[in-house]
Design a protein around this motif. Structure first.
Motif: not given
Ligand code: MG
Length: 384
Positions: A236-243
């Motif tokens: 899953l692309i999640h741009r903030e790289s927080i999860i």
């Protein structure tokens, strides 16, 4: 006190491992390092690491130089030296933070010597996952991941049983070119590619993030680390790289691990497990400064290399080795500005077509397939 052998001490993970150990010098000590070609860094480490006993450098000449200047250490060189460090008797945790295929053989050695493994070298599972699995059957040692996604999954898996896992959700930032179309990618520069939006990492992994090769490798890595079938691993692309990644259970509870983009957190989890230690050298994540989190589909059309993870899952054999060898070589050519960004993909797909497939490879077959993939990619672009 846990005694650590650290392979790849001058790289990004190696440097951060040393930082973690310095802040917890009542828990950990580094007794051996490998340093590759960065001999200047070694001079610093001799001052920084008071418990250091054994050292491996890449070149024989460098070894002779240090032996002469600082005779109170045991010295090793080359790939044989990495094996020798892994095979030392008097240590507890083997931190494998070398980059690339050369991490596989030392990993197998450390497993055979029943050491606890902290693994940052994902290539060893991509290329030798089946061999590692076999070695672990005879020597069932724990492997703690030093990769933010896998450390996250490892921590989330503590919330349920393995047969209650519905799927792993591996998050991906999308890399330096996530807002570019396929057409835009034709003329991107090395400098642009090295500019990762969230993480400050080594050169190869930053390029592998931009092509999504890294994420394909991480799917394979997750399969071997956690023994979860490929069809139950999503990206899953999640741009903030927080999860940093998630585990979805059969009751549809989803457990996520969150934190700053700081590799010292997964390093400390791997070294300290089952204990957690404080992190005085950084601030915790501030949700208010982030505001919102975003998610997008990781498309195989946009990122064709991502699909290769599932092809490796279906075929196994030496396919992971061919892909990795071709990628290591192609990325190195790209960083030297000999080929374009999209030529990296071409190199890998052509290598798969041209290097012979072996369904049940031995270690020798794997080493040979790695060599053939590299030779093939170099010959493909000869004269470019
Ligand atoms: Mg990662």
């Amino acid at each position: 006190m846990k005694k650590i052998v650290l392979l790849g001490a001058s790289g990004s993970i190696g440097t951060q491992t040393i930082d973690v150990v310095k802040h917890h010098d009542d828990e950990f000590m580094i007794v051996a390092v490998s340093i590759g070609h960065n001999v200047k860094k070694l001079e610093e480490l001799l001052v920084d690491l008071p418990h250091l006993k054994a050292i491996c450098v890449a070149n024989h000449e460098d070894m002779l130089y240090f032996q002469d200047k600082y005779p109170n250490y045991e010295y090793y060189d080359g790939d044989e030296g990495l094996k020798a460090l892994a095979s030392l008797d008097d240590y507890d945790i083997f931190v494998n933070a070398v980059v690339g295929f050369r991490g596989l053989v030392p990993l197998l050695c450390a497993i055979e010597h029943d050491k606890v493994i902290a693994l940052a070298n994902k290539e060893s599972l991509v290329c030798g996952g089946e061999l590692v699995k076999k070695a672990l059957k005879e020597h069932p040692v724990p492997i703690y991941p030093i990769d933010s996604e896998h450390s996250a999954i490892f921590q989330c898996l503590a919330c349920g049983k393995k047969n209650e896992v519905d799927k792993l959700i591996v998050t991906a930032s999308g890399g330096s070119f996530r807002d570019y179309s396929r057409e835009d990618l034709a003329n991107v520069s090395v400098k642009q590619a090295l500019n990762h939006p969230n993480w400050n990492m080594g050169g190869r992994i930053t390029i592998d993030s931009a092509t999504m090769m890294n994420k394909a490798f991480e799917v394979i890595e997750a399969h071997y680390l956690f023994d979860i079938p490929f069809e139950k691993i999503d990206v899953l692309i999640h741009r903030e790289s927080i999860i940093h990644s998630m585990v979805q259970y059969i009751d549809h509870s989803i457990i996520a691990q969150l934190g700053s983009a700081d590799m010292r957190i997964p390093i400390q989890v791997a070294l300290g497990y089952p204990n957690r230690y404080d992190m005085p050298q950084s601030e915790p994540l501030d949700f208010l400064s982030i505001g919102s989190l975003h998610f997008e589909k990781a498309s195989f059309e946009r990122y064709p290399l991502l699909s290769l993870a599932y092809e490796v899952g279906a075929k196994k054999g030496n396919l992971g080795t061919i892909i990795n060898g071709a990628d290591e070589e192609a990325v190195s050519l790209f960083l030297k500005e000999k080929i374009s960004f999209l030529d990296i993909e071409t190199s890998i797909f052509e290598a798969i077509k041209n290097v012979p497939f072996i369904s049940d490879p031995s270690l020798d077959d794997i080493v040979e397939s790695d060599r053939l993939a590299r030779v093939f990619v170099r010959s493909l672009w000869k004269g470019e």
